[in-house]
Motif scaffolding. Structure first.
Motif, mmCIF file in Angstrom:
data_model
loop_
_atom_site.group_PDB
_atom_site.id
_atom_site.type_symbol
_atom_site.label_atom_id
_atom_site.label_comp_id
_atom_site.label_asym_id
_atom_site.label_seq_id
_atom_site.Cartn_x
_atom_site.Cartn_y
_atom_site.Cartn_z
ATOM 1 N N TRP A 411 0.841 -1.209 0.000
ATOM 2 C CA TRP A 411 0.000 0.000 0.000
ATOM 3 C C TRP A 411 0.872 1.253 0.000
ATOM 4 C CZ3 TRP A 411 -0.831 4.332 2.971
ATOM 5 C CH2 TRP A 411 -2.013 5.045 2.703
ATOM 6 N N LEU A 412 1.884 1.218 0.882
ATOM 7 C CA LEU A 412 2.774 2.382 0.964
ATOM 8 C C LEU A 412 3.480 2.630 -0.357
ATOM 9 C CD1 LEU A 412 4.338 1.983 4.503
ATOM 10 C CD2 LEU A 412 3.122 3.981 3.653
ATOM 11 N N LEU A 413 3.955 1.521 -0.949
ATOM 12 C CA LEU A 413 4.687 1.671 -2.208
ATOM 13 C C LEU A 413 3.771 2.212 -3.291
ATOM 14 C CD1 LEU A 413 6.769 -1.628 -2.214
ATOM 15 C CD2 LEU A 413 7.634 0.686 -1.940
ATOM 16 N N GLY A 414 2.542 1.758 -3.301
ATOM 17 C CA GLY A 414 1.617 2.193 -4.327
ATOM 18 C C GLY A 414 1.204 3.639 -4.141
ATOM 19 N N THR A 415 0.910 3.992 -2.916
ATOM 20 C CA THR A 415 0.348 5.315 -2.668
ATOM 21 C C THR A 415 1.416 6.404 -2.688
ATOM 22 O OG1 THR A 415 -1.145 4.137 -1.239
ATOM 23 C CG2 THR A 415 -1.271 6.516 -1.169
ATOM 24 N N HIS A 416 2.570 6.096 -2.115
ATOM 25 C CA HIS A 416 3.613 7.117 -2.063
ATOM 26 C C HIS A 416 4.790 6.752 -2.955
ATOM 27 C CE1 HIS A 416 1.441 9.105 1.125
ATOM 28 N NE2 HIS A 416 1.310 7.946 1.728
ATOM 29 N N GLY A 417 4.492 6.001 -4.011
ATOM 30 C CA GLY A 417 5.544 5.495 -4.886
ATOM 31 C C GLY A 417 6.406 6.572 -5.512
ATOM 32 N N GLU A 418 5.835 7.752 -5.739
ATOM 33 C CA GLU A 418 6.624 8.777 -6.430
ATOM 34 C C GLU A 418 7.766 9.299 -5.559
ATOM 35 O OE1 GLU A 418 3.502 9.106 -5.528
ATOM 36 O OE2 GLU A 418 3.336 10.903 -4.297
ATOM 37 N N LYS A 419 7.678 9.022 -4.226
ATOM 38 C CA LYS A 419 8.753 9.499 -3.349
ATOM 39 C C LYS A 419 9.788 8.412 -3.072
ATOM 40 C CE LYS A 419 5.725 12.704 -1.030
ATOM 41 N NZ LYS A 419 4.796 12.783 0.081
ATOM 42 N N ILE A 420 9.490 7.208 -3.479
ATOM 43 C CA ILE A 420 10.421 6.115 -3.212
ATOM 44 C C ILE A 420 11.039 5.699 -4.537
ATOM 45 C CG2 ILE A 420 10.664 3.817 -2.212
ATOM 46 C CD1 ILE A 420 7.902 4.392 -0.869
ATOM 47 N N PRO A 421 12.328 5.955 -4.702
ATOM 48 C CA PRO A 421 12.923 5.743 -6.019
ATOM 49 C C PRO A 421 12.763 4.306 -6.520
ATOM 50 C CG PRO A 421 14.477 6.809 -4.512
ATOM 51 C CD PRO A 421 13.276 6.474 -3.711
ATOM 52 N N ASN A 422 12.951 3.324 -5.627
ATOM 53 C CA ASN A 422 12.953 1.966 -6.167
ATOM 54 C C ASN A 422 11.613 1.266 -6.049
ATOM 55 O OD1 ASN A 422 12.921 1.540 -3.454
ATOM 56 N ND2 ASN A 422 14.370 -0.173 -3.524
ATOM 57 N N ALA A 423 10.546 2.035 -5.805
ATOM 58 C CA ALA A 423 9.235 1.419 -5.617
ATOM 59 C C ALA A 423 8.834 0.471 -6.750
ATOM 60 C CB ALA A 423 8.167 2.495 -5.419
ATOM 61 N N PRO A 424 8.986 0.878 -8.010
ATOM 62 C CA PRO A 424 8.560 -0.036 -9.085
ATOM 63 C C PRO A 424 9.327 -1.348 -9.055
ATOM 64 C CG PRO A 424 9.026 2.153 -9.954
ATOM 65 C CD PRO A 424 9.480 2.160 -8.554
ATOM 66 N N TYR A 425 10.577 -1.285 -8.638
ATOM 67 C CA TYR A 425 11.384 -2.504 -8.703
ATOM 68 C C TYR A 425 11.001 -3.460 -7.589
ATOM 69 C CZ TYR A 425 13.365 0.804 -11.768
ATOM 70 O OH TYR A 425 13.463 1.733 -12.731
ATOM 71 N N VAL A 426 10.640 -2.884 -6.439
ATOM 72 C CA VAL A 426 10.179 -3.739 -5.345
ATOM 73 C C VAL A 426 8.885 -4.417 -5.758
ATOM 74 C CG1 VAL A 426 9.421 -3.790 -2.961
ATOM 75 C CG2 VAL A 426 11.271 -2.270 -3.635
ATOM 76 N N LEU A 427 7.994 -3.614 -6.326
ATOM 77 C CA LEU A 427 6.716 -4.184 -6.756
ATOM 78 C C LEU A 427 6.935 -5.213 -7.856
ATOM 79 C CD1 LEU A 427 4.220 -1.187 -6.724
ATOM 80 C CD2 LEU A 427 4.384 -3.081 -5.136
ATOM 81 N N GLU A 428 7.934 -4.963 -8.664
ATOM 82 C CA GLU A 428 8.212 -5.917 -9.739
ATOM 83 C C GLU A 428 8.556 -7.291 -9.161
ATOM 84 O OE1 GLU A 428 11.160 -4.646 -12.499
ATOM 85 O OE2 GLU A 428 10.309 -5.901 -14.089
ATOM 86 N N ASP A 429 9.318 -7.288 -8.055
ATOM 87 C CA ASP A 429 9.629 -8.568 -7.414
ATOM 88 C C ASP A 429 8.351 -9.270 -6.993
ATOM 89 O OD1 ASP A 429 12.269 -8.320 -7.750
ATOM 90 O OD2 ASP A 429 12.681 -7.461 -5.761
ATOM 91 N N PHE A 430 7.457 -8.486 -6.432
ATOM 92 C CA PHE A 430 6.183 -9.076 -6.006
ATOM 93 C C PHE A 430 5.423 -9.642 -7.202
ATOM 94 C CE2 PHE A 430 6.667 -6.539 -2.080
ATOM 95 C CZ PHE A 430 6.369 -7.533 -1.162
ATOM 96 N N VAL A 431 5.445 -8.872 -8.304
ATOM 97 C CA VAL A 431 4.719 -9.322 -9.491
ATOM 98 C C VAL A 431 5.314 -10.626 -10.001
ATOM 99 C CG1 VAL A 431 4.178 -8.781 -11.876
ATOM 100 C CG2 VAL A 431 3.973 -7.019 -10.134
ATOM 101 N N GLU A 432 6.630 -10.709 -9.959
ATOM 102 C CA GLU A 432 7.261 -11.917 -10.469
ATOM 103 C C GLU A 432 6.921 -13.138 -9.625
ATOM 104 O OE1 GLU A 432 11.352 -10.818 -11.264
ATOM 105 O OE2 GLU A 432 10.436 -9.760 -12.959
#
Lengths: 719, 640
Positions: A411-432
């Protein structure tokens, strides 16, 4: 016997054994007789005789014992034998006997209430006389007799609202207070709650008299006295505040006492007080630090208290202490401490976020999970700390294993993702790893979070969003997740603007946090609950526990229904029943034990209150009707065999005020009208109306169902 | 059909009469039933007072609480609208059950009272004792509760008519005694007691509760004390008891100015106190005098609590060091902190050990120490210890390697002792006895304080087996929000450039001014092994604001020893040290020192308030069979 075995076979021998001079043996026999009497009511009468003899024994100990035993025999018909010894007992010169006799009265009246119909006409021991006798015994010189009198009167007069405390009684009790033991004092203080002083002077006189009990050696007396003060002084807030200051000392020493359970109770009350007077115990915050050997429940309570009494001066020390608990071996305690810090963070955001961030460095699974959950709530409630939270997040994803923690992180990564540089990559791990993800809730959260992040950082997310949607739509087993994916897919088809409108809700809601903090309850809101279980359980849980009643009843009835699973009833009837007006005020008591003879006697003595006839056709299915009536707590006393001409049934029911409804159903010929006549032992027209409408509802339900039933019976008959 | 019935139900809203919460002030103490279980959950005693408590309540408690997997959530449990209040004594569960909205404190107090009564009758509450006293317990339960209401629960009164042997027949006299006892105005004492010798004993029992932070600061301390009396007096004596209560002394002091000066220091401020039923509270409130007619036999006259100016009779300084995964070195120093002329007795220190301990070697200078595997603790007993002395124990604990991820909870060290003074400072000033009718003869008159000297035993609880957290934990990093006010750095090097091993244990003790209250601020231990020749930094962190009152810091390095891996090094009393000024931000000064040089004096002069003490190894023969030398303090074996 302690194991619950049935040893009632030995009854005659035991009764004989009771007739010896040895007191200890008498006691044992008495214990046996009490436990077994309900199983062997006939044989128990044997014991009554020797017990009555004992009631005239020269030793007060034996007299008291015999009286107590007799009153404890729970069987019908005992009252007859009881009255005379009880009256003697109330006037006995030994207070030991008087104590037993006074409570004996309460026991007898209770027993009478249980089978009131039995004694309906034959109440030889007039209630009024008994009550007067007990009121006069309030002036007895033995303190325990006085308190027992209060208790007995309370039980006897329960229906009329309990014992009446008027001015002379109240003042008498106040004068006797010093003689009473702690149980008595506590009880009398509770009874005094009923008394309303006439004038301000009287009120303050009473308060002055009782002042010493605020410092009593027994914590329960202290609490009872506190409650009385708070309730009596409900119009004088300054007096209330003063009282709370005065009990601070005794409460604190109860909180630090060695008896765990008392300590727990005291802590619950401290929390209650803090809700109205935050900061009341702030200077004593060190008293609420946990020590190693305390049980888990005390530690949890103490942490909650600590949260409430934080102020500018002690926040540093309190946080320091809470931080120590975060690394505790017990997972539950550690997480509790983390949430406690998060709670404080609503006011002292900076320090707390610092501590929580530090805890992330420990790389412990349960700690990280709890911290991330705390962060999520903080980001929602205190937007000012979002930046700090976002900085702390990277690196957490490897340690978190549980569903709750993962959801919070996503939730944090999704909502405040623009402030966390590596947010997409963390989520990518989850997606994988989404295929091996065990919790559907996490996948759901992932979908939403990724879509949100896609809005903020489209370039990095587009590809994996596609993959995730593809997986969720094509392969996902959980329907909710799949539906959500389909929904998002269609939403995306409608254009990015549409998605933005749907998904870009506010990212925080600081007003929520403030609302929770500032609600300061007035003392009067809980004064009546003080020193009851409501405080110990917490108001919500207590309300839940007491509100369970109706659902329990229905559970009980479900069991009955399961015994008769083949009871036929069609869908249409349900609608009809549903449409039927609510019978509102009527509440029938289940399990009224009324024998056929009693029924007959009462039936003959009463006049018919109401008669009506219902159209009826076809035969009657006795079992089905009986079951249905039982569900609404109408007992079937007797019923003709199915197919008998004329067919009759006798029903009885009783409501909570003791009003008895006796009913006769009469069906002259198979296809005619059903005659219903109802008799009532008290004239209560409203209750009668409700009862009749209840009865009609049940009967009409059967009536409509009949054609199908007829066919069914016919085929059965052919076989 | 089922749905139909539920509908039916909902349309009739079948309600049982119920009391509405909150509006009705019914919080009587009505106990529906009492159960006693053993640790397995088997029912030992069950007594039901009310019909609304069914047999299934017994099982409900067992299933939901005793056999529950997780630890006990709360001493009050609500199962199906029935409240269960439980108390645990050793491994026996006592549960009171009720359906009413009762007064929780009262029920617990009643359970405690019941435990007291049972203890008074047959000693410790254990499964065996309960099984042996079935009859007695049922008798008691019958007497102290009737219809669920507490009745007479005074042990003294109960003992007159419930005796363990059972009363065969009573004489007239005895009967009248019961009556007068039970009806008399004074419930706790019967008339006509006669003793040949009239005696009165008085004990002051105090227990010190101490809470220390992992850094060794005293967070809070309080003394909860009890004054216990044993009275063997004839007739109806009237007693008066006086102690050095601050309020009383100040009141009296107003008359004579001299006395105020003298006794001002000796009086104590009592936070709150509670008395036995027999004490006249009105007199205490008006005059602060404690007067009473004592019950016969042993009873607790008063309980009190103090938090100010507590004399901590002992200081415990524990050091724990983990050597690899299978070894633990523990060292505990106790210091007596009272006048040298006084003697403490029966000192027992209990040092908990991890669950996977396989063996323990203990060395102590004084007393006897034993490892008790069943209790998972090293028990160290010292018969006698004078004031201002110091004694220490060191133990090497060998651990079995385990896969268990769960960390050892590091329970606190506990300590029991008897000292001839009260840690709270309470003193008995007088105890007077008046008997208007009997007039005790001269030699009978109470011999306090000569006959019974005050005895006080105290228990330190929660003296942490420090460090509660390992220093490696990132929590303790500097700049982590902890103010690092002082940092001490040790830097060791060996001129031969060989790998060296240093066993250094540093203890920083603060001696804070006049009060002489000192505690371990920080310990640190580490091995030089990994660092090799380049030296080792030991960083001691002193956190918190308590340092503000610090006068002096004492750094103790017991057993500093360097040795090469090949051959033993001679004892080196060299050292290094010290950076940082007090009350300033962390500045880690590193000093590079060669072995053999003694830089101490100069360093110490530079930093006022810091004193460094080096305690050399104290070699001693291990045993006759094994001629190897071993250090008394750190347990290091010298290789021959």
């Amino acid at each position: 016997m302690a194991q619950g075995a049935d040893v009632s076979g030995l009854f005659p021998e035991m009764v004989k054994a009771g007739a010896v001079p040895d007191v200890v043996q008498k006691k044992l026999v008495s214990f046996y007789v009490r436990a077994q009497a309900p199983r062997q009511p006939q044989l128990a009468l044997l014991a009554v005789n020797s017990l009555r003899k004992d009631c005239a024994h020269p030793s007060p100990a034996v007299r008291g014992l015999a009286l107590r035993t007799m009153c404890d025999l729970r069987m019908p018909g005992i009252q007859e034998y009881l009255q005379q010894p009880l009256v003697c007992g109330l006037r006995d010169k030994a207070s030991y006997v008087r104590r037993a006799a006074v409570l004996g009265c309460a026991k007898m009246v209770k027993l009478q209430g249980d089978c009131e119909i039995l004694m309906a006409g034959a109440l030889c021991f007039a209630d009024g006389a008994l009550v007067n006798e007990l009121y006069s015994l309030l002036r007895d010189q033995d303190p325990i007799v006085v308190v027992n009198c209060l208790r007995a009167l309370e039980e006897i007069l329960k229906k009329e609202g309990g014992v009446v405390i008027n001015k002379p009684i109240a003042h008498h009790l106040l004068n006797r207070m010093p003689d009473l033991d702690q149980w008595g004092q506590s009880e009398v203080l509770t009874f005094l709650l009923r008394y309303k002083p006439r004038s301000e002077d009287e009120l303050f006189d009473i308060l002055n008299l009782l002042d010493a009990y605020l410092k009593s050696s027994s914590p329960s007396v202290v609490m009872a006295a506190t409650k009385l003060f708070l309730v009596l002084a409900r119009e004088y807030p300054d007096v209330q505040a003063d009282v709370l200051v005065r009990v601070k000392g005794p409460l604190l020493s109860a909180c630090t006492s060695e008896s765990r359970e008392l300590c727990f109770t005291a802590l619950c009350h401290v929390r209650q007080i803090l809700r109205s007077l935050p900061g009341h115990f702030s200077s004593h915050y060190k008293k609420f630090f946990c020590s190693y050997s305390e049980p888990h429940y005390i530690k949890c309570q103490k942490m909650e208290v600590l949260c409430e009494l934080v102020n500018d001066e002690n926040v540093q020390q309190v946080l320091e202490e809470l931080k120590g608990y975060c690394t505790d071996v017990s997972v539950e305690l550690a997480q509790g401490a983390i949430f406690a810090i998060a709670n404080i963070a609503r006011t002292y955001t900076e320090q707390c976020v610092g501590i929580l961030t530090e805890l992330l460095g420990l790389q412990q699974e349960h700690i990280t999970s709890a911290v991330v959950r705390a962060f999520r709530d903080l980001a929602w409630l205190c937007p000012q700390c979002t930046d700090a939270v976002c900085q702390a997040l990277p690196g957490c994803e490897d340690t978190i294993q549980d569903s709750e923690g993962k959801q919070a992180l996503i939730w944090l990564l999704g909502t405040h993702g623009e402030k966390i540089p590596n947010a997409p990559y963390v989520l990518e791990d989850f997606v994988e790893n989404v295929k091996s993800e065990t919790f559907p809730a996490v996948r759901m959260e992932l979908l939403t979070a990724l879509l949100r992040l896609f809005l903020a950082r489209p370039a990095e997310c587009q590809d994996m969003l596609g993959r995730l949607l593809h997986y969720c739509i094509e392969e996902e087993q959980d329907m909710a997740v799949r539906d959500r994916a389909l929904f998002y897919y269609r939403l995306l088809q409608a254009g990015v603007e549409a998605v933005r409108r749907v998904l870009c809700s506010p990212k925080s809601d600081p007003s929520l946090g403030l609302l929770g903090d500032q609600s300061k309850q007035p003392v009067n809101a809980w004064a009546l609950e003080f020193n009851t279980l409501a405080t110990v359980y917490g108001r919500e849980r207590w309300a839940l526990a007491t509100a369970q009643q109706p659902s329990l009843v229905s559970e009980g009835n479900k069991e009955i229904l399961e015994v008769h699973p083949d009871t036929p009833m069609s869908e249409g009837n349900k609608e009809l029943l549903k449409a039927h007006p609510d019978a509102g005020s009527l509440s029938l008591i289940p399990d009224v034990s009324l024998t056929a003879e009693q029924f007959e006697k009462t039936w003959l003595s009463l006049d018919t209150s109401c008669q009506l006839s219902l159209p009826w056709c076809g035969p009657v299915h006795a079992d089905t009707i009986q079951t249905a009536l039982r569900v609404v707590h109408i007992q079937t006393i007797a019923m003709s065999k199915a197919g008998a001409q004329p067919w009759k049934a006798y029903l009885s029911a009783q409501d909570d005020s003791g009003c008895l409804f006796l009913t006769e159903l009469l069906l002259q010929a198979a296809d005619s009208e059903l005659q219903v006549s109802v008799k009532q032992n008290k004239a209560k027209p409203e209750a009668l109306q409700s009862f009749i409408s209840a009865l009609r509802t049940v009967l009409e339900a059967f009536l409509l169902n009949l054609p199908i039933k007829v066919g069914f019976t016919l085929t059965q008959g052919l076989q | 059909m089922r749905q139909l019935m539920t509908k039916l139900l909902s349309s009739f809203s079948l309600r049982l009469p119920k009391s509405e919460p909150g509006t009705c002030p019914d919080s009587s103490i009505m106990i529906g039933g009492l159960f006693i279980y053993n640790h397995k959950g088997e029912v030992l005693i069950s007594r039901v007072y009310r019909d609304d408590i069914g047999r299934n309540a017994v099982d409900a408690f067992r299933v939901n609480v005793i056999h529950a997997r997780q630890q006990v959530r709360s001493p009050v449990t609500n199962i199906a609208r029935t409240s269960f209040f439980h108390v645990k004594r050793s491994n026996i569960w006592l549960a009171a059950v009720t359906k009413q909205n009762v007064n929780a404190a009262m029920v617990f107090e009643f359970l405690y009272k019941m435990c007291d009564v049972m203890t008074a009758y047959f000693g410790k509450i254990s499964e065996e004792n309960i099984k042996n006293n079935f009859v007695l317990i049922y008798e008691l339960l019958d007497e102290i509760l009737d219809f669920g209401y507490p009745q007479n629960s005074e042990t003294g009164a109960l003992k007159t008519f419930i005796t363990q042997q059972g009363i065969k027949s009573q004489t007239k006299e005895e009967q009248s005694q019961i009556t007068s006892q039970v009806t008399g105005q004074i419930g706790w004492r019967r008339e006509g007691i006669k003793y040949r010798r009239n005696e009165l004993f008085l004990d002051v029992l105090e227990s010190v509760n101490l809470l220390m932070s992992p850094q060794g600061q005293v967070l809070s301390a309080h003394v909860s004390g009890r004054v216990v009396m044993k009275s063997y007096l004839s007739g109806m004596p009237e007693c008066k008891f006086g102690m050095n209560d601050k309020i009383v002394i100040e009141k009296q002091g107003k008359g004579t100015a001299d006395e105020t000066g003298k006794s001002g220091k000796q009086s104590i401020a009592i936070d709150d106190c509670t008395f036995h039923q027999c004490v006249r509270l009105s007199k205490f409130d008006s005059e602060r005098s404690i007067s009473f007619i004592p019950p016969d036999g042993e009873f607790e006259l008063m309980r009190y609590r103090t938090t100010k100016d507590i004399i901590l009779p002992f200081r415990v300084i524990p050091l724990v060091r983990e050597v690899g995964r299978t070894k633990l070195e523990v060292k505990v120093v106790i210091k007596s902190n009272f006048k040298p002329s006084l003697l403490a007795q029966k000192i027992e220190v209990r040092i908990p050990t991890p669950l996977n301990t396989s063996g323990v070697q203990v060395i102590c200078m004084k007393g006897k120490a034993k490892y008790k595997a069943s209790e998972n603790a090293i028990v160290w007993k010292i018969k006698r210890m004078a004031g201002m002395k110091e004694s220490q124990i060191s133990a090497e604990i060998e651990l079995l390697p385990t896969n268990d991820k769960k960390k050892w909870a590091r329970p606190p060290i506990s300590m029991n002792f008897e000292v001839p003074f009260a840690p709270s400072g309470l003193k008995v000033r007088y105890l007077k006895v008046f008997e208007p009718k009997l007039n005790y003869s001269d030699h009978d008159v109470i011999k306090w304080p000569c006959s019974a000297s005050p005895r006080s035993s105290a228990t330190f609880r929660d003296v942490c087996l420090a460090p509660r957290r390992r220093l490696k934990d990132p929590v303790a990093h500097p700049g982590s929000g902890l103010a690092c006010l002082c940092s001490v750095t040790i830097h060791a090097a060996d001129e031969v450039q060989n790998p060296v091993m240093c066993r250094a244990i540093a203890v920083v003790v603060d001696v804070a001014g006049q009060s002489e209250m000192s505690g371990v601020l920080c310990q640190c231990c580490s091995s030089l092994e990994e660092k090799g020749c380049s030296g080792l930094s030991l960083r001691l962190q002193l956190g918190g604001t308590e340092l503000a009152g610090l006068k002096r810091i004492l750094v103790i390095f017991p057993c500093v020893h360097l040795k090469r891996t090949q051959k033993p090094f001679p004892l080196l009393t060299w050292l290094l040290v010290v950076g940082a000024k007090l009350r300033e931000a962390a500045t880690a000064e590193q000093l590079h020192l060669a072995p053999g040089s003694t830089p101490l004096p100069s360093v110490c002069e530079q930093v006022p308030g810091v004193q460094v003490v080096v305690i050399p190894h104290r070699w001693m023969k291990n045993s006759n069979a094994n001629p190897n030398l071993q250090c008394l303090d750190c347990g290091l074996k010298a290789e021959t």
